[in-house]
Design an enzyme around this catalytic site. Structure first.
Site, PDB file in Angstrom:
ATOM      1  CB  THR A  19      36.757  67.065  57.344  1.00 41.89           C
ATOM      2  OG1 THR A  19      37.174  68.220  56.602  1.00 41.89           O
ATOM      3  CG2 THR A  19      37.664  65.900  57.010  1.00 41.89           C
ATOM      4  CG  ASP A  84      33.580  72.788  52.160  1.00 44.80           C
ATOM      5  OD1 ASP A  84      34.140  73.692  52.812  1.00 44.80           O
ATOM      6  OD2 ASP A  84      34.186  71.843  51.650  1.00 44.80           O
ATOM      7  CB  SER A  85      33.519  74.661  57.262  1.00 49.05           C
ATOM      8  OG  SER A  85      34.834  74.496  56.799  1.00 49.05           O
ATOM      9  CB  SER A  86      35.083  76.906  52.393  1.00 47.05           C
ATOM     10  OG  SER A  86      36.220  76.241  52.892  1.00 47.05           O
ATOM     11  CB  THR A 116      38.333  71.931  61.059  1.00 50.55           C
ATOM     12  OG1 THR A 116      38.898  71.615  59.777  1.00 50.55           O
ATOM     13  CG2 THR A 116      37.901  70.654  61.758  1.00 50.55           C
ATOM     14  CG  ASP A 117      38.982  74.491  56.169  1.00 53.13           C
ATOM     15  OD1 ASP A 117      39.882  73.994  56.877  1.00 53.13           O
ATOM     16  OD2 ASP A 117      38.807  74.197  54.978  1.00 53.13           O
TER      17      ASP A 117
END
Length: 559
Positions: A19, A84-86, A116-117
């Site tokens: 993010t 994306d961390s996902s 952060t996820d």
């Protein structure tokens, strides 16, 4: 933990995505590249005058001087594509670890900018992937992009850079909302607030405000004299099974099927689960066929115990207690331990119960050593586990060589491994100049010798009498140890070889075949002559046949 003394500290900031650098496209946040360009425009991240004066490379920026007049330079390594961390997996975290390994000698510390996820999973996994860490690694990110007017990205990134630039903290950490946490102790607890993470069972390592408060007693001690090791052979077939009221045996059976090899099972309260016989039977069958299951609590705080019958039922079927580990840490630890091909299944299960990277709080009953013949040494060894203050560090450093030598002399692997976990140097000698390897070789303890060599102990070292571990093994006739030391590069010194002809003749005269073979295995020529001009083989035949002056071309194997 130590504050840096150099006026200039160079860091590597690895930007993986998340993010913090995202931008809005049609009302949706997407990964945004060129974070360096944004940082260059912010005075707190870029001392333009210094960069211009010192002609810094395009990918490197300088922070303004700190209050201690230290200059922190940081180079940004931006991934392409960004993640994306996902979408992050073990593969991406190993890539980060290998980038740290490639740049390890060039930089004093590392900051990983991550979404952060899954940051709690990332920090836990990296804590196990990066072995023998002696430098600071800090993960950070943001809940709101750094480009927006009101955000947490600037504060988090600046804090991460300052902590990595001013302190040596030899572990994987996570910096968020002015707090530095141990990476394998955190979990994400809020999707909106800036205080997104907490460390439920361990206080922060540091709190940043007008002053920086460091919790020295919590810091892990660096593994001295060891090379950074990236454990890339992590087991991918591990998962998390969350129990809930009414879960059926059929559903549990389906989850535990191959290729699954290890499971973190989240249970109720202090580690309780349903006592449904069919469900317990499925878990028991899984553990009997080699499945490794760790029991962690649903609860944010607290530890798994066996205070209740429901908890005892689980522990009685071979399920391992996860103590107060987070599920993220337990999953990472399981992946690391199951990836250790050098261990048997039983050894892996034992390792899972031990505190390896500060991920769990050892229970008082676990803080034991096996030097049972010395109550004083037991007391000192227990004291070393406190690992709390600079004074205690000094006491520990002075006592560790003696404790390690005592453990090695008895072949006490448990205590040797405990010393390693505490950051002790197994290469240091005692007051007589003997190292633990001398003592293990003298006692013929194969396991202790292998443990010491595995932990980087020098194979060719000399005690106060200028004797090497190899000589100790030869004098003890420990042929297995001799071979291990030779394979590791051990050699007898010229001083140790002086007068060996006479010693060999003495052994031959007394019929000490094992002694002769030990010297031969260590690389000594059996055709050397003693003080009277005879070789050991001539002495052998003279002893057996009452003759002298026999030809030297005789093999010991015929003796």
């Amino acid at each position: 933990m130590a504050r840096t003394g150099e006026p200039v500290r160079r860091l590597l900031a690895i930007y993986t995505g998340g993010t913090i650098g995202m931008r809005s496209q049609k009302g949706v946040l997407v990964p945004g590249s060129n974070l360096l360009t944004a940082l260059r425009k912010l005075p707190m991240f870029n001392d333009e005058e210094y960069s211009r004066e010192h002609q810094l490379p395009e990918d490197t920026l300088a922070l303004p001087l700190t209050n201690e007049n230290q200059r922190i330079l940081y180079t940004v390594l931006e991934y392409d594509p960004l993640f994306d961390s996902s979408d992050m997996t073990i593969n991406e975290w190993i890539k980060i670890a290998k980038d740290i390994e490639r740049n390890y000698e060039q930089y004093f510390g590392f900051v990983i900018i991550h979404g952060t996820d899954t940051m709690a999973f990332a920090s836990s996994m990296l804590s196990f992937v990066l072995g023998n860490l002696q430098k600071t690694v800090i993960l950070t990110g943001a809940q709101v992009p750094i480009h927006t007017l009101w955000n947490d990205g600037r504060e988090n990134l600046l804090g991460g850079l300052l902590m990595a630039g001013q302190y040596v903290i030899p572990e994987v950490c996570l910096f968020f909302q002015n707090q530095l946490y141990r990476g394998n102790r955190v979990t994400k607890v809020d999707s909106q607030r800036f205080a997104a993470f907490c460390s439920p069972n361990l206080p922060p390592l540091a709190i940043v405000g007008a002053d920086i408060t460091i919790n020295l007693e919590l810091m892990l001690k660096a593994s001295v004299n060891k090379q950074l090791e990236v454990h890339s052979n992590m087991e991918r077939n591990v998962g998390v099974l969350r129990l809930y009221p009414g879960i059926t045996a059929v559903m549990v059976r389906a989850f535990l099927q191959p290729p699954m090899k290890g499971v973190v099972m989240e249970t109720f309260g202090t580690g309780n689960g349903p006592t449904n016989p069919e469900l317990l039977w499925e878990l028991k069958k899984a553990t009997e066929r080699g499945m490794v299951i760790i029991n962690c609590t649903h609860c944010l705080q607290g530890s798994v115990t066996s205070d209740y019958a429901a908890g005892m039922a689980l522990s009685g079927i071979g399920i391992i207690s996860g103590s107060d580990m987070t599920s993220e840490a337990a999953l990472a630890k399981l992946s690391y331990v199951l990836g250790r091909d050098d261990l048997s299944l039983e050894d892996k299960k034992k390792l899972l119960t031990k505190n390896l990277r500060g991920e769990m709080t050892p229970l008082p009953k676990d803080v034991q050593v096996s030097l049972r013949d010395s109550k004083f040494v037991q007391l000192i060894a227990s004291l070393l586990y406190l690992n709390c203050s600079q004074d205690l560090d000094a006491v520990r450093d002075s006592l560790t060589p003696t404790l390690a030598c005592a453990a090695a002399r008895m072949g006490d692997l448990e205590t040797l491994e405990a010393i390693v976990e505490l950051g002790g140097d197994l290469s240091e000698s005692d007051f007589d100049g003997r190292t633990p390897l001398h003592m293990a070789a003298r006692g013929g303890h194969v396991g202790a010798v292998q443990c010491l060599l595995k932990n980087g102990v020098k194979v060719n070292s000399w005690d106060g009498d200028r004797s090497s571990p190899l000589l100790m093994a030869v004098k003890g006739r420990h042929r297995d140890v001799i071979q291990i030391l030779k394979d590791a590069g051990a050699q007898l010194s010229p001083q140790e070889l002086q007068g060996t002809g006479t010693e060999l003749c003495r052994l031959a005269a007394s019929g000490d075949r094992d002694g002769l073979i030990a010297w031969q295995q260590a690389g000594v020529d059996l055709f050397q002559k003693g003080y009277d001009g005879q070789t050991p083989l001539q002495v052998v035949f003279a002893r057996q046949m009452g003759l002298s002056g026999l030809p030297e071309a005789t093999q010991l194997g015929n003796y």
